[in-house]
Write a protein that holds these residues in place. Sequence first.
Motif, mmCIF file in Angstrom:
data_model
loop_
_atom_site.group_PDB
_atom_site.id
_atom_site.type_symbol
_atom_site.label_atom_id
_atom_site.label_comp_id
_atom_site.label_asym_id
_atom_site.label_seq_id
_atom_site.Cartn_x
_atom_site.Cartn_y
_atom_site.Cartn_z
ATOM 1 N N LEU A 21 17.329 -51.175 17.747
ATOM 2 C CA LEU A 21 18.786 -51.281 17.793
ATOM 3 C C LEU A 21 19.469 -50.588 16.625
ATOM 4 N N GLY A 22 18.836 -50.582 15.466
ATOM 5 C CA GLY A 22 19.436 -49.906 14.326
ATOM 6 C C GLY A 22 19.652 -48.431 14.609
ATOM 7 N N PHE A 28 24.740 -44.268 18.724
ATOM 8 C CA PHE A 28 25.910 -44.619 19.537
ATOM 9 C C PHE A 28 27.197 -44.217 18.832
ATOM 10 N N TYR A 29 27.344 -44.611 17.580
ATOM 11 C CA TYR A 29 28.572 -44.280 16.865
ATOM 12 C C TYR A 29 28.716 -42.775 16.652
ATOM 13 N N THR A 30 27.603 -42.084 16.423
ATOM 14 C CA THR A 30 27.671 -40.622 16.279
ATOM 15 C C THR A 30 28.202 -39.991 17.557
ATOM 16 N N GLY A 31 27.647 -40.405 18.684
ATOM 17 C CA GLY A 31 28.108 -39.856 19.960
ATOM 18 C C GLY A 31 29.537 -40.242 20.277
ATOM 19 N N GLY A 60 23.316 -56.739 15.844
ATOM 20 C CA GLY A 60 23.111 -58.186 15.841
ATOM 21 C C GLY A 60 23.792 -58.873 17.003
ATOM 22 N N ALA A 61 24.990 -58.395 17.371
ATOM 23 C CA ALA A 61 25.714 -59.009 18.484
ATOM 24 C C ALA A 61 24.989 -58.786 19.804
ATOM 25 N N VAL A 62 24.522 -57.561 20.033
ATOM 26 C CA VAL A 62 23.813 -57.253 21.284
ATOM 27 C C VAL A 62 22.529 -58.071 21.379
ATOM 28 N N ALA A 63 21.736 -58.063 20.311
ATOM 29 C CA ALA A 63 20.476 -58.808 20.326
ATOM 30 C C ALA A 63 20.737 -60.309 20.443
ATOM 31 N N ALA A 107 23.828 -43.982 26.623
ATOM 32 C CA ALA A 107 23.316 -42.657 26.284
ATOM 33 C C ALA A 107 22.432 -42.736 25.042
ATOM 34 N N ALA A 108 22.830 -43.558 24.073
ATOM 35 C CA ALA A 108 22.037 -43.722 22.859
ATOM 36 C C ALA A 108 20.733 -44.452 23.152
ATOM 37 N N ILE A 109 20.775 -45.460 24.033
ATOM 38 C CA ILE A 109 19.553 -46.186 24.391
ATOM 39 C C ILE A 109 18.534 -45.247 25.029
ATOM 40 N N VAL A 110 18.986 -44.437 25.957
ATOM 41 C CA VAL A 110 18.090 -43.478 26.624
ATOM 42 C C VAL A 110 17.576 -42.460 25.618
ATOM 43 N N ASP A 111 18.446 -42.011 24.724
ATOM 44 C CA ASP A 111 18.063 -41.015 23.723
ATOM 45 C C ASP A 111 16.974 -41.537 22.805
ATOM 46 N N VAL A 112 17.069 -42.823 22.414
ATOM 47 C CA VAL A 112 16.110 -43.387 21.467
ATOM 48 C C VAL A 112 14.829 -43.836 22.160
ATOM 49 N N LEU A 113 14.941 -44.501 23.299
ATOM 50 C CA LEU A 113 13.763 -45.090 23.949
ATOM 51 C C LEU A 113 13.116 -44.178 24.982
ATOM 52 N N GLY A 114 13.809 -43.137 25.400
ATOM 53 C CA GLY A 114 13.226 -42.131 26.276
ATOM 54 C C GLY A 114 12.715 -42.674 27.591
ATOM 55 N N GLU A 115 11.478 -42.346 27.938
ATOM 56 C CA GLU A 115 10.909 -42.699 29.238
ATOM 57 C C GLU A 115 10.706 -44.192 29.415
ATOM 58 N N ALA A 116 10.776 -44.953 28.314
ATOM 59 C CA ALA A 116 10.637 -46.405 28.433
ATOM 60 C C ALA A 116 11.815 -47.015 29.190
#
Length: 396
Positions: A21-22, A28-31, A60-63, A107-116
């Motif tokens: 998440l970090g 996320f904020y960059t995008g 922290g809020a999302v988690a 978009a950030a989640i897909v970018d970081v976690l990729g195929e997962a």
Amino acid sequence: MLSPKSAGTVRATLPAVAGALGEITSRFYTGLFTAHPELQRDLFNRGNQAVGSQQQALAGAVAGFATALLEHPDERPDAMLSRIAHKHASLGITAEQYEVVHHHLFAAIVDVLGEAVTEEVAAAWDEVYWLMARALIALEARLYEEAGREAGDVWLPCRVVARHTETADVTTFVVRPLGDRPVPAARPGQYVSVRVALPDGARQIRQYSISGFPEDALQFSVKRVAGDPAGEVSGHLHTAVEVGDELVVSVPFGDVTLADDDSPVLLASAGIGCTPMIGMLDHLAATGAQRRIVVVHADRSESTHAFRSELEQLVGKLPGAEAHVWYEHPEGPHPADRTGLADLSRITVPAGTTAYLCGPLPFLRSARAQLLAAGVPASAVHYEVFGPDLWQGAED
């Protein structure tokens, strides 16, 4: 609340998502700011962005929300959601902005976690996001309605009618709406947002606690933030805003408010955390409260203690009130047992007390632990954090 299929997927993937998440929130904020630079300029706190505290709070809020859905599937984490909703309302957030956040967050989640991020994983976390978003949208709609404002329309042009120096770095401003606009109702413990135009053209927003209730006006107090980065809004207010100037101020919001009953109350603060507490105490004195009131404050010294004389005067007006003040470095004679850090285990807490805390996180953690040890239920301990709320799980 969460469908059984999505619950299983979220449970299985929560460790991986939480661990990333970090990085997700940073991207996320960059995008978001690349696509919408006006949000960074005019909505989000640039100081919090610079030090990363806003990213930590979002993660922290999302988690926290996802964990709450799994651990308490029949309950909604209203305490966490209420705090976020009040902050959003004070900024004029609208339902349409949740679509923008959704786009860039995923978009950030897909970018970081990729195929997962399979179709099933994406659908499960999409459900989590929209459960949280729709709950917040509903809460914020109710807050706007209660304030008598259209969604997002929270701003009042005001004139500064008084300015008071409390300490070398704390100043109080008293403002009155322009024209025939009425002064909005405020509850003890709430805050207002202040929007200022900075030299670079940005319109930055900060929240400041209501520190008193003058007739036909709003009063808030501002501590000038030093350090790197220094507080650009607090610095501007201290150096550039004088009596007669105009300021744009929101109607009051905030969910940590004084209960209107006769039960004992404890107001504990450290440093500039005294501002909402002095507002509560001012209200109690103005209404002739007969309830038991215990005030605790901790500060570096007498000269840094904002509203020091007001505290003494207000406590003197309340027959059921007592004050306990700690100074780390007293500048004159001061009791030895009230020197150093505040220690709530040294005071008697009346049975049935509702406690309100405000100050730095180490103070909040220590004060809360001492109150719980004294038998105060967790549900009766309320806290206010200035800036992003990084104290996850504090109300467990």
